[in-house]
Design a protein around this motif. Structure first.
Motif, short mmCIF file in Angstrom:
data_model
loop_
_atom_site.label_atom_id
_atom_site.label_comp_id
_atom_site.label_asym_id
_atom_site.label_seq_id
_atom_site.Cartn_x
_atom_site.Cartn_y
_atom_site.Cartn_z
N ILE A 49 92.68 98.53 -1.27
CA ILE A 49 91.80 98.64 -0.12
C ILE A 49 90.48 99.06 -0.25
O ILE A 49 89.67 98.81 0.49
N GLU A 50 90.39 99.70 -1.45
CA GLU A 50 89.07 100.42 -1.47
C GLU A 50 88.79 100.95 -3.01
O GLU A 50 89.82 101.57 -3.30
N ASN A 51 87.66 100.61 -3.61
CA ASN A 51 87.35 101.07 -4.80
C ASN A 51 86.27 102.06 -4.90
O ASN A 51 85.33 101.79 -4.01
N SER A 52 86.06 102.83 -5.62
CA SER A 52 85.18 104.06 -5.45
C SER A 52 83.77 103.61 -5.92
O SER A 52 82.57 104.22 -5.82
N ILE A 53 83.58 102.75 -6.85
CA ILE A 53 82.37 101.82 -7.08
C ILE A 53 82.07 100.77 -6.41
O ILE A 53 80.86 100.98 -5.79
N GLU A 54 82.99 99.61 -6.28
CA GLU A 54 82.70 98.53 -5.62
C GLU A 54 82.87 98.50 -3.89
O GLU A 54 82.68 97.47 -3.25
N GLY A 55 83.48 99.62 -3.53
CA GLY A 55 83.56 99.65 -1.98
C GLY A 55 85.09 98.82 -1.60
O GLY A 55 85.88 98.81 -2.37
N SER A 56 85.02 98.39 -0.38
CA SER A 56 86.33 97.79 0.31
C SER A 56 86.59 96.32 -0.26
O SER A 56 85.89 95.69 -0.66
N VAL A 57 87.93 96.24 -0.29
CA VAL A 57 88.35 94.74 -0.85
C VAL A 57 88.64 94.00 0.45
O VAL A 57 89.40 94.26 1.42
N THR A 58 87.61 93.15 0.79
CA THR A 58 87.52 92.51 2.03
C THR A 58 88.51 91.61 2.46
O THR A 58 89.22 91.44 3.65
N GLU A 59 89.50 91.11 1.44
CA GLU A 59 90.67 90.16 1.71
C GLU A 59 91.61 91.32 2.18
O GLU A 59 92.37 90.66 3.29
N SER A 60 91.78 92.41 1.90
CA SER A 60 92.81 93.33 2.44
C SER A 60 92.41 93.50 3.88
O SER A 60 93.55 93.56 4.71
N LEU A 61 91.17 93.86 4.10
CA LEU A 61 90.82 94.11 5.36
C LEU A 61 91.01 93.10 6.62
O LEU A 61 91.60 93.11 7.62
N ASP A 62 90.69 91.81 6.23
CA ASP A 62 90.82 90.55 6.79
C ASP A 62 92.40 90.27 6.97
O ASP A 62 92.85 90.07 8.39
N ALA A 63 93.08 90.65 6.12
CA ALA A 63 94.68 90.38 6.33
C ALA A 63 95.33 91.44 7.16
O ALA A 63 96.26 90.99 8.12
N LEU A 64 94.82 92.51 7.21
CA LEU A 64 95.31 93.78 8.06
C LEU A 64 95.14 93.37 9.56
O LEU A 64 95.64 93.71 10.50
N ALA A 65 93.89 92.67 9.63
CA ALA A 65 93.26 92.29 11.20
C ALA A 65 94.15 91.00 11.59
O ALA A 65 94.39 90.93 12.81
N GLU A 66 94.80 90.36 10.80
CA GLU A 66 95.61 88.92 11.06
C GLU A 66 96.99 89.24 11.28
O GLU A 66 97.72 88.69 12.09
N TRP A 67 97.70 90.25 10.61
CA TRP A 67 99.12 90.23 10.66
C TRP A 67 99.53 91.72 11.13
O TRP A 67 98.83 92.59 10.76
N ASN A 68 100.87 91.59 11.87
CA ASN A 68 101.40 92.76 12.21
C ASN A 68 102.14 93.56 11.25
O ASN A 68 103.05 93.23 10.89
N VAL A 69 101.66 94.71 10.82
CA VAL A 69 102.26 95.54 9.59
C VAL A 69 102.14 96.89 10.06
O VAL A 69 101.10 97.22 10.83
N SER A 70 102.68 97.94 9.18
CA SER A 70 102.21 99.38 9.42
C SER A 70 102.17 99.78 8.03
O SER A 70 102.19 99.22 6.86
N VAL A 71 101.34 100.84 7.85
CA VAL A 71 100.84 101.64 6.72
C VAL A 71 101.49 102.74 6.74
O VAL A 71 101.60 103.82 7.50
N VAL A 72 102.36 103.21 5.55
CA VAL A 72 103.03 104.24 5.32
C VAL A 72 102.68 105.07 4.35
O VAL A 72 103.36 106.32 4.23
N GLN A 73 101.87 104.80 3.50
CA GLN A 73 101.31 105.78 2.53
C GLN A 73 100.18 105.12 1.75
O GLN A 73 99.78 104.06 1.76
N GLU A 74 99.50 105.96 1.25
CA GLU A 74 98.03 105.78 0.38
C GLU A 74 98.48 106.35 -0.84
O GLU A 74 98.97 107.34 -1.15
N LEU A 75 97.97 105.16 -1.96
CA LEU A 75 98.15 105.82 -3.23
C LEU A 75 96.78 105.77 -3.79
O LEU A 75 96.13 104.85 -3.80
N VAL A 76 96.35 106.89 -4.54
CA VAL A 76 95.12 106.92 -5.21
C VAL A 76 95.33 106.87 -6.49
O VAL A 76 95.99 107.85 -7.03
#
Length: 268
Positions: A49-76
């Motif tokens: 979803i996001e890199n500390s150098i290059e920023g957000s992954v736009t394909e991920s953002l757009d897909a999350l706006a298109e499909w109904n899912v939930s986020v249950v954890q963040e991995l860094v």
């Protein structure tokens, strides 16, 4: 539990997904991951979803706006890029576009004449290097195996390079428990001060915003979808109140609550 993430085997997404499931399948599309989880074919999906150098992954953002899912954890997870090839002389560097960008300064300095080739994943770039002696790849050094050379390690432009991944689950598994929450907001209107009004419900309740980003809605020029991350859980009354006010402000559009979750730091 069956998980879907970016492949082929050996991608950074794959390494992150191993913290979630043992049964992992691959695709070369972030949208395919989100769609696979939303449709119930997979228990979990792991997307960058996001890199500390290059920023957000736009394909991920757009897909999350298109499909109904939930986020249950963040991995860094830290990102360690290496230059991998059959030999020290090559004319092409193949890797994911984000990886190429994260190593831009190194490549411009050390290999100014090499052609950059963006491919579906870092692991796919390593495959190309394995098949073609004129191609070098950028990927995790372990991906070199026994048949490729690691020409240089830690070539990313900043040593603090790290990527956030979201662990997705079907919408029915959305939870209010966790220290962070994510929302996608489509106000379906535009007027001076709109973004300020959308963010005020959180500021007024002393809820810190960890990320705010806009993406084109695709409906019309100048029309946007907003992605908001906050450092508070949906189990808190203040968060529920803020979201209720947000939904009122966006009544001509919609608000999608992706859920609350905690962060896990993954080292490999």
């Amino acid at each position: 539990m069956k998980a879907l993430t970016l492949g082929p085997e050996g991608t950074y997404s794959h390494r992150a997904a191993r913290a979630v499931a043992d049964d992992i399948e691959f695709t070369e599309s972030v949208t395919g991951i989100v769609e696979g989880v939303a449709g119930g074919a997979y228990d979990r999906g792991v997307v960058p979803i996001e890199n500390s150098i290059e920023g957000s992954v736009t394909e991920s953002l757009d897909a999350l706006a298109e499909w109904n899912v939930s986020v249950v954890q963040e991995l860094v997870t830290p990102i360690r890029h290496a230059l991998i090839a059959q030999r020290s002389e090559f004319s092409v560097v193949a890797s994911h576009a984000q990886a190429l960008a994260q190593c831009r300064s190194y490549l411009e300095t050390e290999y100014p004449d090499a052609r950059m080739e963006a491919v579906a994943s870092t692991a796919r770039g390593v495959q190309h290097a394995r098949e073609d002696p004129d191609v070098a790849a950028i990927g995790h050094p372990d991906n070199a195996g026994d048949d490729l050379q690691v020409l240089a390690e830690d070539i990313q432009d900043k040593t603090s390079n790290a990527t956030r991944f979201l662990v997705l689950a079907p919408e029915t598994e959305r939870t209010d428990a966790g220290g962070k929450s994510s929302f996608v907001v489509y106000p379906n209107q535009n007027y001076p001060g709109l973004l300020l009004r959308l963010l005020e419900p959180f500021a007024e309740r002393d809820i810190n915003l960890s990320r705010v980003e806009s993406r084109p809605s695709g409906e019309r020029l100048g029309d946007y979808v907003f992605h908001i991350d906050v450092e508070a859980g949906m189990y808190e009354d203040r968060t529920k109140e803020a979201v209720a006010e947000l939904e009122s402000l966006a009544e001509q559009g919609w608000v999608r609550v992706l859920g609350s979750y905690d962060t896990k730091h993954v080292l490999y």
